[in-house]
Design an enzyme around this catalytic site. Structure first.
Site, PDB file in Angstrom:
ATOM      1  N   GLU A  72      -5.408   1.817 -13.951  1.00  0.00           N
ATOM      2  CA  GLU A  72      -4.233   3.087 -15.164  1.00  0.00           C
ATOM      3  C   GLU A  72      -3.713   1.710 -16.387  1.00  0.00           C
ATOM      4  O   GLU A  72      -3.031   1.336 -16.485  1.00  0.00           O
ATOM      5  CB  GLU A  72      -3.504   3.889 -14.702  1.00  0.00           C
ATOM      6  CG  GLU A  72      -3.475   4.962 -16.048  1.00  0.00           C
ATOM      7  CD  GLU A  72      -2.431   5.511 -15.368  1.00  0.00           C
ATOM      8  OE1 GLU A  72      -2.888   6.420 -13.755  1.00  0.00           O
ATOM      9  OE2 GLU A  72      -1.610   6.815 -16.082  1.00  0.00           O
ATOM     10  N   GLU A 116       3.623   6.825 -23.264  1.00  0.00           N
ATOM     11  CA  GLU A 116       3.541   8.398 -23.251  1.00  0.00           C
ATOM     12  C   GLU A 116       5.036   8.172 -23.713  1.00  0.00           C
ATOM     13  O   GLU A 116       6.300   7.451 -23.965  1.00  0.00           O
ATOM     14  CB  GLU A 116       4.071   7.588 -21.249  1.00  0.00           C
ATOM     15  CG  GLU A 116       2.332   7.637 -21.003  1.00  0.00           C
ATOM     16  CD  GLU A 116       2.762   7.697 -19.600  1.00  0.00           C
ATOM     17  OE1 GLU A 116       2.519   8.813 -18.753  1.00  0.00           O
ATOM     18  OE2 GLU A 116       3.368   6.311 -18.394  1.00  0.00           O
TER      19      GLU A 116
END
Length: 332
Positions: free
Chosen positions: A204, A209
């Site tokens: 990932e 974020e």
């Protein structure tokens, strides 16, 4: 990694302005990025402000672009939920107890359900809930508190929100970039990230974020698995971007054969040697989750959480490295 990556060259890019209205070049058909020339033996590091002598030129050509002049579901390039079950057995992309797959990552403690106009929840008729809004070329993914009369139909989730993925539609190696404002608030968790198109996890790549309780605190992280032990490893860094909730900035990640390089406004800010398991092209995900039990600085939804909150996105683009005079393609 395949032999598709044979050469790495570089080129210092002009910095992108901080506001959408002042971004005349948008996502050009050809882009250049500054890439450090240090040996790719460092496992994970912040780059800081590199000297010009340690940078080289990297030319790229555009392979994907959406500047959101129309609804994201009208062109067929995005899917408004996780497109399929993951190879990772514990992925559990459920929308809540008893719901179908694909509507949230329940293992994270998320408190929203991802909806789209055709989603019916527990019912049989579409609810007509649309978390996507287009205005002046900007996409807003809007999270809203679930209306009381729809709580039971939507598996008792506290919020409705939206997700867009290119799983099964677009995946590649190369450079991925979003130009966005990063929303804030208790429980607010916006993200632009990548997963392997074969459905496995990890790898990932979290291109960016936001920690909703910490304005201007942005995170860029790589996740991988140690084959011998099955242990999940992660390495990433927090970056302070003042006013990130109010101004548009570019956030990107470049996947080269030997390393991953993270960028803010097309300046390299961190890199990591490519971990084991990064073999399959990756697809893009952009979403606005609400609530987290693991990701620090987000917290659970409470009375102070916003009734509505928007993740504003000016554009999302992808590029491939120009390795040959003809620009050999490695896009799937």
């Amino acid at each position: 990694m395949t032999a598709k990556f044979l050469i790495t060259i570089g080129l210092i890019a002009a910095l992108t302005p901080a506001c959408a209205a002042d971004d005349p070049d948008g996502a050009p058909l050809e882009l250049t990025l500054p890439v450090t020339t240090d040996p790719a033996m460092i496992q994970c590091r912040k780059i800081g402000m590199p000297e010009a002598s340690s940078l080289s030129f990297l030319p790229l050509h555009r392979t994907f672009h959406d500047d959101f002049d129309e609804h994201p579901l009208s062109g067929g390039r995005w899917v408004p939920h996780y497109a399929g079950g993951a190879a990772w057995p514990e992925a559990r992309y459920w929308g809540g107890d008893g719901s179908d797959f694909k509507r949230k990552t329940s293992a994270n403690g998320e408190q929203q359900i991802y909806v789209d106009p055709r989603y019916a929840g527990r019912g049989t008729a579409p609810l007509g809930l649309d978390p996507f809004r287009i205005e002046n070329g900007v996409l807003s993914i809007v999270a809203r508190r679930t209306p009381p009369n729809l709580k039971a139909v939507l598996f008792n989730n506290e919020y409705t929100s939206g997700i867009l993925t290119t799983q099964g539609k677009f995946s590649q190696y190369g450079y991925f970039e979003i130009r966005a404002k990063i929303p804030i608030g208790t429980g607010v968790w916006p993200a632009f990230w990548l997963l392997a198109d074969d459905g496995g996890w990890p790898p990932e790549i979290d291109a960016v974020e936001g920690r909703g309780q910490r304005p201007g605190d942005l995170v860029m992280t790589t996740h991988w698995r140690i084959p011998a032990t099955g242990r999940i490893e992660s390495c990433g860094f927090d970056f302070a971007v003042s006013g990130a909730e109010a101004d548009f900035h570019n956030y990107g990640v470049l996947w080269q054969p030997d390393r991953l390089i993270y960028f803010i406004d097309r300046r390299p800010v961190s890199d990591i040697r490519v971990p084991i398991g990064f073999d399959d092209p990756m697809y893009m995900i952009v979403n606005l989750a609400m609530g987290s039990k693991f990701f620090g600085g987000v917290g659970f939804v409470d009375a102070e959480s916003p009734v509505t909150v928007s993740f504003e996105i000016d554009r999302i683009s992808a590029y491939q490295i120009d390795m040959t005079p003809t620009g050999a393609s490695n896009v799937r």
